[in-house]
Structures are given as structure tokens and as C-alpha cells.
Design a protein around this motif. Structure first.
Motif, PDB file in Angstrom:
ATOM      1  N   VAL A  48       0.841  -1.200   0.000  1.00  0.00           N
ATOM      2  CA  VAL A  48       0.000   0.000   0.000  1.00  0.00           C
ATOM      3  C   VAL A  48       0.876   1.250   0.000  1.00  0.00           C
ATOM      4  O   VAL A  48       0.585   2.212  -0.700  1.00  0.00           O
ATOM      5  CB  VAL A  48      -0.960  -0.016   1.217  1.00  0.00           C
ATOM      6  N   ASP A  49       1.969   1.209   0.769  1.00  0.00           N
ATOM      7  CA  ASP A  49       2.867   2.359   0.836  1.00  0.00           C
ATOM      8  C   ASP A  49       3.579   2.597  -0.499  1.00  0.00           C
ATOM      9  O   ASP A  49       3.898   3.737  -0.839  1.00  0.00           O
ATOM     10  CB  ASP A  49       3.900   2.125   1.944  1.00  0.00           C
ATOM     11  N   ALA A  50       3.816   1.538  -1.256  1.00  0.00           N
ATOM     12  CA  ALA A  50       4.547   1.663  -2.513  1.00  0.00           C
ATOM     13  C   ALA A  50       3.626   1.701  -3.734  1.00  0.00           C
ATOM     14  O   ALA A  50       4.085   1.483  -4.852  1.00  0.00           O
ATOM     15  CB  ALA A  50       5.519   0.492  -2.638  1.00  0.00           C
ATOM     16  N   ARG A  65       3.672  -8.777 -12.526  1.00  0.00           N
ATOM     17  CA  ARG A  65       4.452  -9.865 -11.936  1.00  0.00           C
ATOM     18  C   ARG A  65       5.819  -9.357 -11.470  1.00  0.00           C
ATOM     19  O   ARG A  65       6.310  -9.757 -10.409  1.00  0.00           O
ATOM     20  CB  ARG A  65       4.612 -10.982 -12.958  1.00  0.00           C
ATOM     21  N   GLN A  66       6.452  -8.499 -12.251  1.00  0.00           N
ATOM     22  CA  GLN A  66       7.746  -7.942 -11.862  1.00  0.00           C
ATOM     23  C   GLN A  66       7.618  -7.073 -10.617  1.00  0.00           C
ATOM     24  O   GLN A  66       8.464  -7.121  -9.723  1.00  0.00           O
ATOM     25  CB  GLN A  66       8.350  -7.138 -13.002  1.00  0.00           C
ATOM     26  N   VAL A  67       6.555  -6.287 -10.570  1.00  0.00           N
ATOM     27  CA  VAL A  67       6.322  -5.436  -9.401  1.00  0.00           C
ATOM     28  C   VAL A  67       6.079  -6.289  -8.166  1.00  0.00           C
ATOM     29  O   VAL A  67       6.654  -6.050  -7.100  1.00  0.00           O
ATOM     30  CB  VAL A  67       5.141  -4.473  -9.657  1.00  0.00           C
ATOM     31  N   ALA A 139      -0.303  -5.095  -6.763  1.00  0.00           N
ATOM     32  CA  ALA A 139       0.332  -4.866  -8.061  1.00  0.00           C
ATOM     33  C   ALA A 139      -0.667  -4.907  -9.211  1.00  0.00           C
ATOM     34  O   ALA A 139      -0.380  -4.421 -10.293  1.00  0.00           O
ATOM     35  CB  ALA A 139       1.431  -5.902  -8.290  1.00  0.00           C
ATOM     36  N   ARG A 140      -1.827  -5.440  -8.988  1.00  0.00           N
ATOM     37  CA  ARG A 140      -2.826  -5.569 -10.053  1.00  0.00           C
ATOM     38  C   ARG A 140      -3.773  -4.368 -10.145  1.00  0.00           C
ATOM     39  O   ARG A 140      -4.620  -4.329 -11.016  1.00  0.00           O
ATOM     40  CB  ARG A 140      -3.639  -6.838  -9.850  1.00  0.00           C
ATOM     41  N   ARG A 141      -3.617  -3.401  -9.253  1.00  0.00           N
ATOM     42  CA  ARG A 141      -4.477  -2.209  -9.336  1.00  0.00           C
ATOM     43  C   ARG A 141      -4.162  -1.449 -10.612  1.00  0.00           C
ATOM     44  O   ARG A 141      -3.005  -1.345 -11.016  1.00  0.00           O
ATOM     45  CB  ARG A 141      -4.257  -1.310  -8.122  1.00  0.00           C
ATOM     46  N   VAL A 143      -3.112   1.231 -13.204  1.00  0.00           N
ATOM     47  CA  VAL A 143      -2.101   2.287 -13.100  1.00  0.00           C
ATOM     48  C   VAL A 143      -2.751   3.670 -13.085  1.00  0.00           C
ATOM     49  O   VAL A 143      -2.424   4.518 -12.251  1.00  0.00           O
ATOM     50  CB  VAL A 143      -1.089   2.185 -14.267  1.00  0.00           C
ATOM     51  N   ALA A 144      -3.687   3.914 -13.984  1.00  0.00           N
ATOM     52  CA  ALA A 144      -4.316   5.229 -14.079  1.00  0.00           C
ATOM     53  C   ALA A 144      -5.067   5.579 -12.796  1.00  0.00           C
ATOM     54  O   ALA A 144      -5.003   6.724 -12.330  1.00  0.00           O
ATOM     55  CB  ALA A 144      -5.281   5.263 -15.261  1.00  0.00           C
ATOM     56  N   GLU A 145      -5.720   4.611 -12.209  1.00  0.00           N
ATOM     57  CA  GLU A 145      -6.468   4.846 -10.960  1.00  0.00           C
ATOM     58  C   GLU A 145      -5.509   5.239  -9.833  1.00  0.00           C
ATOM     59  O   GLU A 145      -5.791   6.174  -9.067  1.00  0.00           O
ATOM     60  CB  GLU A 145      -7.229   3.576 -10.579  1.00  0.00           C
ATOM     61  N   VAL A 146      -4.392   4.573  -9.731  1.00  0.00           N
ATOM     62  CA  VAL A 146      -3.429   4.863  -8.664  1.00  0.00           C
ATOM     63  C   VAL A 146      -2.793   6.227  -8.877  1.00  0.00           C
ATOM     64  O   VAL A 146      -2.664   7.020  -7.938  1.00  0.00           O
ATOM     65  CB  VAL A 146      -2.338   3.777  -8.601  1.00  0.00           C
ATOM     66  N   LEU A 147      -2.404   6.556 -10.107  1.00  0.00           N
ATOM     67  CA  LEU A 147      -1.739   7.833 -10.367  1.00  0.00           C
ATOM     68  C   LEU A 147      -2.682   9.015 -10.232  1.00  0.00           C
ATOM     69  O   LEU A 147      -2.247  10.118  -9.882  1.00  0.00           O
ATOM     70  CB  LEU A 147      -1.082   7.811 -11.757  1.00  0.00           C
ATOM     71  N   ARG A 148      -3.970   8.815 -10.487  1.00  0.00           N
ATOM     72  CA  ARG A 148      -4.951   9.888 -10.339  1.00  0.00           C
ATOM     73  C   ARG A 148      -5.344  10.106  -8.868  1.00  0.00           C
ATOM     74  O   ARG A 148      -5.834  11.173  -8.515  1.00  0.00           O
ATOM     75  CB  ARG A 148      -6.222   9.550 -11.123  1.00  0.00           C
ATOM     76  N   SER A 149      -5.178   9.113  -8.029  1.00  0.00           N
ATOM     77  CA  SER A 149      -5.698   9.171  -6.667  1.00  0.00           C
ATOM     78  C   SER A 149      -4.957  10.165  -5.778  1.00  0.00           C
ATOM     79  O   SER A 149      -5.487  10.612  -4.777  1.00  0.00           O
ATOM     80  CB  SER A 149      -5.660   7.797  -6.012  1.00  0.00           C
ATOM     81  N   GLU A 150      -3.751  10.562  -6.121  1.00  0.00           N
ATOM     82  CA  GLU A 150      -3.020  11.492  -5.247  1.00  0.00           C
ATOM     83  C   GLU A 150      -2.931  12.837  -5.819  1.00  0.00           C
ATOM     84  O   GLU A 150      -2.683  13.409  -6.638  1.00  0.00           O
ATOM     85  CB  GLU A 150      -1.641  10.922  -4.945  1.00  0.00           C
TER      86      GLU A 150
END
Length: 150
Positions: A48-50, A65-67, A139-141, A143-150
Motif C-alpha cells: 500500500v505504501d509503494a 508480476r515484476q512489481v 500490483a494488479r491495481r 495504473v491510471a487509478e493509482v496515479l490519479r488518486s493522489e
């Protein structure tokens, strides 16, 4: 008197030393369960922190998978240190408990060396398996959702 100690009930022996193996086994199981829960929660908190850095890595081409592998591998170094330090510490605590309880009059048998050596790779394998689920989920969340959330 047996081994220099007074019997609580004549002929029955000392209940403290008779139960030391059972108490040690119960404490060991409790610590293993606590360590497993701790490994899962720390991996989840790390994931969650990363979230943002891993989302950036995924945006730059890293696969989920790499993440997940990277986050899971990050948990292995502390697990290695804990396994290596835990073997002598656990043996010392057991010997101290045996000495305090007056058990076996100083005669003590250490576990076989291959068992002690097997603790380290088994600990690393267990941590890798336990941390795999929470970090894979993070890792499966998208990318766009995570980058927009902050």
C-alpha cells in the motif's frame, strides 16, 4: 527427591519440568502463527505504501508480476536476518527456561544440525509464499487509478 528437586507429590515428579516440552511447543506454535500474520500484514502495508512508485514503474513498462516479485523480494532480507539470529536466540531461550525450571539437570540435546540449517531456507520460502498474495493484489491495481488518486 529426583535430580535434587523436591517432589510435589511423592513419586509423581516435578510438573514444571515434566511439562516444559509441551509449553515450549505451544509457545513455538503461537510464535509461528504470530510471525505468519506479521509477514502478511507487513507485506500488505509495504504494498500500500509503494502504490504510487509501483504504478510509475508499471507505467514505464514493468509488468504486475515484476512489481509483485520486487515487493515480495524486499521482505526476504529482513526474514533472512531474523532466521539467522533466531536460531541461536531460540536455543538460548530454551536452555534458560530449562535451567530456571530445573529440568534434566543440565543434560541438553540440541536439534540435529541439518534441521537448524533447514530453518533458514524454509523461513525464506514461507515468507515468499505469505507475502505473495498481498503484493500481487496491490500490483494488479490499475495504473491510471493509482496515479490519479493522489
Amino acid at each position: 527427591m529426583i535430580n535434587g528437586s523436591v517432589d510435589f507429590v511423592p513419586g509423581a515428579g516435578d510438573p514444571v519440568t515434566d511439562r516444559l516440552q509441551h509449553v515450549a511447543a505451544a509457545v513455538m506454535v503461537a510464535l509461528l502463527v504470530l510471525a505468519a500474520v506479521n509477514a502478511v500484514l507487513i507485506a500488505w502495508a509495504t504494498a500500500v505504501d509503494a502504490l504510487r512508485p509501483t504504478a510509475l514503474a508499471r507505467a514505464l513498462g514493468a509488468s504486475p508480476r515484476q512489481v509483485a516479485s520486487g515487493l515480495s523480494a524486499a521482505q526476504l532480507l529482513p526474514a533472512l536476518a531474523a532466521a539467522v539470529a533466531g536460531i541461536p536466540a531460540g536455543l538460548l531461550v530454551y536452555r534458560l527456561a530449562q535451567a530456571v525450571s530445573g529440568g534434566e539437570g543440565g543434560a541438553w540435546t540440541a536439534p540435529p544440525l541439518p534441521w537448524l540449517i533447514a530453518v533458514v531456507p524454509c523461513t525464506l520460502a514461507a515468507v515468499a509464499v505469505l507475502t505473495g498474495v498481498p503484493v500481487r493484489a496491490a500490483a494488479r491495481r490499475p495504473v491510471a487509478e493509482v496515479l490519479r488518486s493522489e
